[in-house]
Design a protein around this motif. Structure first.
Motif, PDB file in Angstrom:
ATOM      1  N   UNK A 191      -5.011   3.268  -6.575  1.00 39.06           N
ATOM      2  CA  UNK A 191      -3.762   3.514  -7.765  1.00 39.06           C
ATOM      3  C   UNK A 191      -3.061   4.742  -7.650  1.00 39.06           C
ATOM      4  N   UNK A 192      -3.960   5.799  -7.286  1.00 33.46           N
ATOM      5  CA  UNK A 192      -3.207   7.150  -7.092  1.00 33.46           C
ATOM      6  C   UNK A 192      -2.104   6.923  -6.020  1.00 33.46           C
ATOM      7  N   UNK A 193      -2.327   6.506  -4.780  1.00 39.07           N
ATOM      8  CA  UNK A 193      -1.480   6.353  -3.814  1.00 39.07           C
ATOM      9  C   UNK A 193      -0.127   5.365  -4.265  1.00 39.07           C
ATOM     10  N   UNK A 194      -0.272   4.373  -4.927  1.00 39.14           N
ATOM     11  CA  UNK A 194       0.770   3.545  -5.447  1.00 39.14           C
ATOM     12  C   UNK A 194       1.698   4.325  -6.423  1.00 39.14           C
ATOM     13  N   UNK A 195       1.011   5.338  -7.354  1.00 44.25           N
ATOM     14  CA  UNK A 195       1.698   5.872  -8.209  1.00 44.25           C
ATOM     15  C   UNK A 195       2.537   7.201  -7.740  1.00 44.25           C
TER      16      UNK A 195
END
Length: 200
Positions: free
Chosen positions: A155-159
């Motif tokens: 999720x962090x990397x997608x953001x």
């Protein structure tokens, strides 16, 4: 991608066009850490913080600005961050007026500083900054990182808009992970050096 694999990328040629800044995490990077080895082997610049024990997000961001703006070297920079250094990149990119000096970022083992079991020294790194990074980014994540669950890392990397490389079960991708000089990680930096710039 096999994190122990050598590649045919000419990394030596890559360092002529960009400067590489190493951003250690909380408590710094010790003797056997791949960041420390890279500094010794390749002459990369380690960004030193005034306080590694009680890191203040704003102070670390200001230090990164200082390093980017100091000295005569005006080549674009590639940021190579480990652990809390990844959160530094995200926070700095949201606030700095100097993001144009950065060609790209390698984000290795980003931690989840919003977890309940994080030590009090890291509580001022909440909330996590989630803005899309204004430069190319690659994140390397481990499936058994003790400081960030795989779904949370995704999720962090997608953001952040970061391409994700799965390192498999390698812990926190630090000295204890047995990466040695980590040539595969170095090849990822070389790819960022040759990236076209800001991601769409």
């Amino acid at each position: 991608m096999d994190m122990t694999m050598n590649t045919s990328i000419d990394t030596a040629a890559a360092w002529k066009t960009c400067r590489v800044l190493l951003l250690p995490g909380w408590l710094g990077s010790g003797e056997g850490h791949w960041q420390t080895r890279w500094a010794a082997l390749h002459g990369f610049t380690r960004v030193e913080q005034d306080d590694w024990t009680w890191p203040r997000r704003g102070d670390w961001m200001a230090r990164l600005d200082d390093v980017l703006l100091s000295g005569p070297d005006r080549r674009p920079a590639v940021l190579v961050a480990h652990s809390l250094g990844c959160q530094l990149v995200a926070a700095w990119a949201e606030h700095s007026r100097h993001t144009g000096l950065v060609q790209g970022a390698l984000l290795v083992a980003p931690p989840d500083t919003e977890r309940a079991d994080m030590p009090p020294q890291l509580h001022n790194w909440r909330p996590i900054r989630r803005g899309r990074l204004p430069f190319a980014a690659t994140a390397v994540v481990s499936s058994d990182d003790p400081y960030c669950a795989p779904d949370r890392a995704a999720t962090l990397c997608a953001d952040w808009g970061a391409r994700v490389v799965d390192a498999g079960p390698r812990g926190h991708l630090n000295a204890e992970s047995g990466l040695g000089d980590w040539p595969a990680g170095l090849a990822l930096v070389a790819v960022l050096v040759n990236a076209p710039g800001v991601q769409p």
